[in-house]
Design an enzyme around this catalytic site. Structure first.
Site: not given
Ligand SMILES: *Cc1c(COP(=O)(O)O)cnc(C)c1O
Length: 369
Positions: A40, A138, A265, A312
């Site tokens: 991801k 969540r 800046y 930036m």
């Molecule tokens: C991001 C995520 C993982 C991976 O987590 P790491 O700590 O990077 O290994 C696994 N399961 C879920 C549901 C996640 O959101």
């Protein structure tokens, strides 16, 4: 955003390190561990597609966080299972099914909405994993009853109940209480299911590393695959990992400022003596955030402090000597016998290594070795 290829700032990604990190995890946990690589957020900034291609033969599937990330992998020829870890928009279910992307069911209510959008959807290809909220707070079901109602509703439409999973909030911490309570809750929900699916899984990197007994059918391997310790500097790794990402640039401008002159800046840096200043083409638009002032980079194997505000697109450093334009600057990685780790930067910023690599923006060119 297109990467800026005519700029010396680049992230160098060592794909062999990613492969070795996966293999070492397998050796540590037993070679038959089924790993689904978590790619991801553009593969934690490393490049989702390139990471997926290099990991493809070593893993059984992939996890991503939304439908677009899954589409990207499919469009690059990834055919292994892909699980979207969060609930997608119910109207988009046909996209997931057409591309054979496995969806997460976060609640019975979500599945009821999906049921309203099944026209022309081949439900026999609608594969799903139920998410259990065992304490992360969540998404996910919190009772076995809701899980079983999901299974029953899915059965009515001929969907495929492929898996069930949960996610730990504290697997990277010393204290065990919360972890144990989540594990017990998940185990109890799984044992009360009307039937067990093919994949029961709960383990992210931290759980795989420090609680490997909880891996079950799939390990969802993220941070550790990139060579990062998911606890930062809290817990020691239990096997060898190699960081896969280096961040390098070059000096584009060198000058000497006199005592009393200011840099950047806000004119926050005031030279207290004649100072040799180098300019480096990276800034907060690259994810090199403003709080990096006061940290350092490596030039010719020496630490050089970052002075003045981060702009930036540029930042300024103090040099020990006048150096030519084009001199290499190391922001993450090795230079001589010194190195800067992602965790060093995370510690300076008061954050975690995940955030440092994820923030590296698309503008930074990625080079693969
Ligand atoms: C991001 C995520 C993982 C991976 O987590 P790491 O700590 O990077 O290994 C696994 N399961 C879920 C549901 C996640 O959101």
């Amino acid at each position: 955003m297109k990467p800026s290829t005519h700029r010396p700032t680049q992230a160098i990604i060592n794909l062999a390190a990613i492969q070795a990190n996966i293999e070492n995890f397998k050796k540590y946990t037993g070679n038959n561990t089924d790993i689904w690589a978590v790619v991801k957020a553009n593969g934690y900034g490393h490049g989702a597609n390139d990471v997926a291609q290099c990991a493809n033969d070593l893993v059984s599937g992939f996890c991503i966080s939304n439908l677009d990330e899954a589409i990207e992998l499919r469009s690059h020829g990834i055919v292994k299972p892909i699980l979207v870890l969060s609930g997608i928009v119910p109207e988009d279910i046909h996209i997931a099914v057409n591309l054979r992307i496995t969806v997460t069911v976060p609640s019975l209510n979500w599945l009821k909405l999906v049921v309203q959008h099944l026209e022309n959807v081949e439900t026999e290809h609608l594969k799903f994993h139920i998410k259990v909220d065992s304490g992360m707070g969540r998404i996910g079901v919190t009772t076995f009853r809701e899980a079983n109602e999901i299974i029953a509703l899915a059965d009515q439409y001929g969907m495929v109940f492929d898996g069930i999973f949960t996610h730990f909030a504290t697997a990277d911490e010393v204290a065990q209480e919360k972890f144990e309570s989540q594990w017990t809750k998940f185990e109890s929900i799984v044992s009360d299911l009307s039937r067990r699916p093919q994949y029961v899984h709960s383990s992210n990197s931290a759980a795989g590393i420090w609680h490997k007994e909880t891996i079950q059918d799939i390990e969802r391997l993220g941070d550790a695959m990139y060579g990062l310790n998911p606890s930062g500097q809290t817990l020691d790794m239990t096997y060898e990992i190699t960081p896969a990402l280096e961040l390098k640039s070059e000096l584009t401008h060198i000058k000497t400022v006199e005592k009393g002159e200011t840099i950047g800046y806000g004119a926050t840096f005031v030279a207290d003596r004649p100072t040799i200043v180098g300019t480096v083409p990276i800034g907060y638009a690259d994810g090199w955030t403003r709080d990096m002032t006061g940290f350092y980079v490596l030039v010719n194997g020496e630490k050089c402090p970052i002075i003045g505000r981060i702009s930036m697109d540029q930042m300024t450093i103090a040099l020990n000597e006048k150096l030519p334009i084009g001199t290499k600057v190391t922001l993450i990685g090795h230079d001589g016998d010194k190195k800067i780790t992602v965790d060093d930067i995370a510690a300076h910023r008061g954050t975690i290594n995940y955030e440092v690599v994820c923030l590296l923006s698309d503008r930074i060119k990625r080079i693969y070795i």
